[in-house]
Design an enzyme around this catalytic site. Structure first.
Site, PDB file in Angstrom:
ATOM      1  N   HIS A 159       3.781   0.178  -0.891  1.00  0.00           N
ATOM      2  CA  HIS A 159       2.346   0.325  -1.172  1.00  0.00           C
ATOM      3  C   HIS A 159       1.665  -1.051  -1.178  1.00  0.00           C
ATOM      4  O   HIS A 159       0.692  -1.277  -0.456  1.00  0.00           O
ATOM      5  CB  HIS A 159       2.165   1.020  -2.528  1.00  0.00           C
ATOM      6  CG  HIS A 159       0.737   1.255  -2.897  1.00  0.00           C
ATOM      7  ND1 HIS A 159       0.122   2.471  -2.746  1.00  0.00           N
ATOM      8  CD2 HIS A 159      -0.219   0.436  -3.403  1.00  0.00           C
ATOM      9  CE1 HIS A 159      -1.143   2.392  -3.134  1.00  0.00           C
ATOM     10  NE2 HIS A 159      -1.374   1.161  -3.551  1.00  0.00           N
ATOM     11  N   GLU A 160       2.203  -1.956  -1.962  1.00  0.00           N
ATOM     12  CA  GLU A 160       1.576  -3.282  -2.063  1.00  0.00           C
ATOM     13  C   GLU A 160       1.714  -4.055  -0.745  1.00  0.00           C
ATOM     14  O   GLU A 160       0.815  -4.806  -0.367  1.00  0.00           O
ATOM     15  CB  GLU A 160       2.158  -4.080  -3.232  1.00  0.00           C
ATOM     16  CG  GLU A 160       2.007  -3.420  -4.621  1.00  0.00           C
ATOM     17  CD  GLU A 160       0.588  -2.948  -4.946  1.00  0.00           C
ATOM     18  OE1 GLU A 160      -0.388  -3.516  -4.409  1.00  0.00           O
ATOM     19  OE2 GLU A 160       0.440  -1.991  -5.734  1.00  0.00           O
ATOM     20  N   GLU A 196      -6.956   1.078   0.491  1.00  0.00           N
ATOM     21  CA  GLU A 196      -5.978   2.047  -0.008  1.00  0.00           C
ATOM     22  C   GLU A 196      -5.359   2.850   1.136  1.00  0.00           C
ATOM     23  O   GLU A 196      -4.208   3.267   1.052  1.00  0.00           O
ATOM     24  CB  GLU A 196      -6.657   2.961  -1.039  1.00  0.00           C
ATOM     25  CG  GLU A 196      -5.707   3.812  -1.876  1.00  0.00           C
ATOM     26  CD  GLU A 196      -4.841   3.016  -2.857  1.00  0.00           C
ATOM     27  OE1 GLU A 196      -5.005   1.773  -2.960  1.00  0.00           O
ATOM     28  OE2 GLU A 196      -3.987   3.632  -3.517  1.00  0.00           O
ATOM     29  N   HIS A 233      -1.151  -3.039   1.409  1.00  0.00           N
ATOM     30  CA  HIS A 233      -2.359  -3.811   1.081  1.00  0.00           C
ATOM     31  C   HIS A 233      -2.255  -5.220   1.669  1.00  0.00           C
ATOM     32  O   HIS A 233      -3.204  -5.758   2.235  1.00  0.00           O
ATOM     33  CB  HIS A 233      -2.512  -3.946  -0.440  1.00  0.00           C
ATOM     34  CG  HIS A 233      -3.045  -2.710  -1.125  1.00  0.00           C
ATOM     35  ND1 HIS A 233      -4.223  -2.125  -0.779  1.00  0.00           N
ATOM     36  CD2 HIS A 233      -2.561  -1.981  -2.158  1.00  0.00           C
ATOM     37  CE1 HIS A 233      -4.454  -1.069  -1.571  1.00  0.00           C
ATOM     38  NE2 HIS A 233      -3.456  -0.963  -2.408  1.00  0.00           N
TER      39      HIS A 233
HETATM   40 ZN    ZN Z   1      -3.351   0.547  -3.916  1.00  0.00          ZN
END
Ligand code: ZN
Length: 502
Positions: free
Chosen positions: A265-266, A295, A269
């Site tokens: 997830h990170e 996101e 980003h």
């Molecule tokens: Zn996020």
């Protein structure tokens, strides 16, 4: 009037401001990762000072009518599309800042800081009554903020606009209603299915999780010569500039998917931040366009890639090697089922990809009603519990696991929650469109060859910065406007066979 000189002056001023803001971001990152406890007071002062300096420098950007002249040149068609976008976005940021008087900002910062402290205590003591008067102050200030920034008749639009420029409450309401009506029966059907999906059990040594997280983030393309990974209580990513992007993760010995999911997830980003054009640093063209688009990047890598069967054909042998004890007896198919456990649960941050958006819809409906004055703060716990029952079928046992669970409202982040769900919708649109463009998508995942996938994102999304507004950027990238169907198709394609649904 010399437009070329003006453009250069603007770039120089923006770059100087970026030195201040990237330094602040570095201090903020350090505070959440490595800083000793006693360093906090001085750092808070330093951050406040740097913040004020950056603010003043930004306000002064038009002191010699630089922006006015450049806006005029843009209107006359004298600027390239990119320069025109740069000027438009700087003017937009400036107009926003100028609408908020300094006295208001000071009060807002002080009240939200205090409200956040009170919220922490209220949550720890499971006592909404301590928080309620402070939340009321925050909501009142937020309504003032909305009136200062936009149309007082449509306060939620002004708030949304700060996180998701261009998005309106009306669009979100329509899209979320459609999403809710599609999700509630799917979640019910899964909960009612006779298929039981066992949890993944076992001990997963943290050191091996760190090594695996590093390997997998590197594999998807996170550039460790332009970033690093550390530990923090809540995982986050922070881009100081495209050549220095920091991510963090958190590790639990009993839950290996938590650290893998959050690392991907990170990293998602971070890949966006690393893909912004470094040469344009300081200008809006080297900034991310909106929270939902941000996101969409994290969710794409976490879910569409990191929860994909073909991805695990590549990654599972490596995971088994990293955790031979825990995974010895578990074939890939059982592992894949285990990571797709769907649970109707209370806590947003622990929820799965099927139920997650319903948590967001509860928050959106309540916060919109709050700022529009349709409901009062004192009614929140009751309404929260009612909606959780209605949409997720769960009974909320106490406010700590209910209305008090998230920090956002205390800090004034009202209008922020929808961007999480919008990001999920966009991530599925990207998935659909990318699979059309790259027919060998599944095969690439199974091979662990992520470069063509990242290249698609770089070309269609990352490199544009804020040249287009979020909705337009996504329409250009995926060929369609914001939609619910790709996300629901994605879920149904995966979960119907897993839970024997028809
Ligand atoms: Zn996020």
């Amino acid at each position: 009037m010399n437009t070329k000189n003006d453009l250069n002056t603007l770039r120089t001023r923006l770059r100087e401001i970026s030195y201040l803001s990237s330094t602040s971001a570095l201090l903020g990152w350090d505070q959440k990762t490595n800083a000793p406890q006693q360093s906090h007071a001085h750092r808070a002062e330093a951050l406040a000072y740097l913040g004020t300096l950056a603010h003043q420098k930004f306000l002064a950007i038009n002191e010699d009518d630089l922006i006015d002249r450049l806006s005029e040149a843009a209107e006359k068609g004298m600027l390239s599309p990119r320069d025109r976008a740069m000027v438009r976005e700087v003017a937009r940021d400036l107009a926003r800042i100028e609408k908020l008087p300094e006295t208001f900002v000071r009060e807002y910062v002080a009240v939200t800081a205090e409200a956040e402290h009170v919220w922490e205590e209220a949550r720890a003591r499971n006592d909404f009554a301590i928080f309620a008067p402070w939340l009321k102050k925050v909501v009142d200030l937020t309504r003032t903020r909305a009136a200062l920034l936009g149309d007082a008749q449509k306060p939620y639009d002004a708030l949304l606009d700060e996180f998701e420029p261009g998005m309106t409450a009306e669009t979100v309401s329509i899209v979320f209603a459609e999403l809710r009506e599609a999700l509630v029966p799917l979640v019910e059907a899964i909960a009612g299915s006779r298929v039981s999906v066992p949890r993944l059990k076992g001990r997963f040594p943290v050191e091996s999780q760190k090594a695996f997280g590093r390997m997998i983030t590197e594999a998807v393309g996170f550039d460790y010569t332009a970033g690093r990974i550390d530990e923090s209580t809540h995982p986050f990513s922070s881009g100081f500039h495209p050549r220095d992007v920091r991510i963090t993760s958190r590790y639990s010995e009993t839950d290996v998917m938590y650290s893998i999911g959050s690392a991907l997830h990170e990293a998602g980003h971070a890949l966006y931040e690393q893909g912004l054009p470094y040469a344009l640093l300081g200008t809006p063209l080297a900034e991310s366009v909106s929270l939902a688009v941000h996101e969409s990047q994290s969710r794409f890598w976490q879910n569409m890639v990191g929860m994909n069967k073909h991805f695990w054909k590549f990654a599972y042998p490596k995971l088994k090697k990293a955790f031979p004890e825990a995974l010895k007896e578990i074939p890939l198919n059982d592992f894949y089922r285990a990571i797709h456990r769907v649970e109707r649960s209370l806590i947003r941050t622990e929820s799965d990809e099927v139920t997650y958006n319903l948590h967001i819809i509860v928050r959106f409906e309540l916060e919109k009603a709050l700022v529009e004055g349709a409901i009062a703060v004192k009614d929140l716990p009751h309404l929260w519990n009612q909606k959780m029952k209605e949409y997720l079928g769960v009974t909320v046992p106490d406010d700590a696991r209910g209305v008090l669970q998230d920090v956002h409202w205390s800090g004034g982040a009202i209008g922020y929650f929808p961007t999480y769900a919008l990001g999920n919708l966009y991530s599925a649109q990207i998935y659909e469109s990318m699979r059309n463009d790259i027919p060998e998508f599944d095969h690439l995942l199974a091979e662990g060859n992520f470069a063509p996938i990242l290249a698609w994102l770089r070309k269609k999304i990352h490199r544009h910065g804020r040249q287009y507004q979020a909705e337009e950027l996504m329409r250009r990238a995926t060929g369609s406007p914001l939609a619910v169907a790709p996300f629901m198709n994605y879920l149904k394609e995966k979960y119907r066979p897993l839970y024997n649904l028809n």
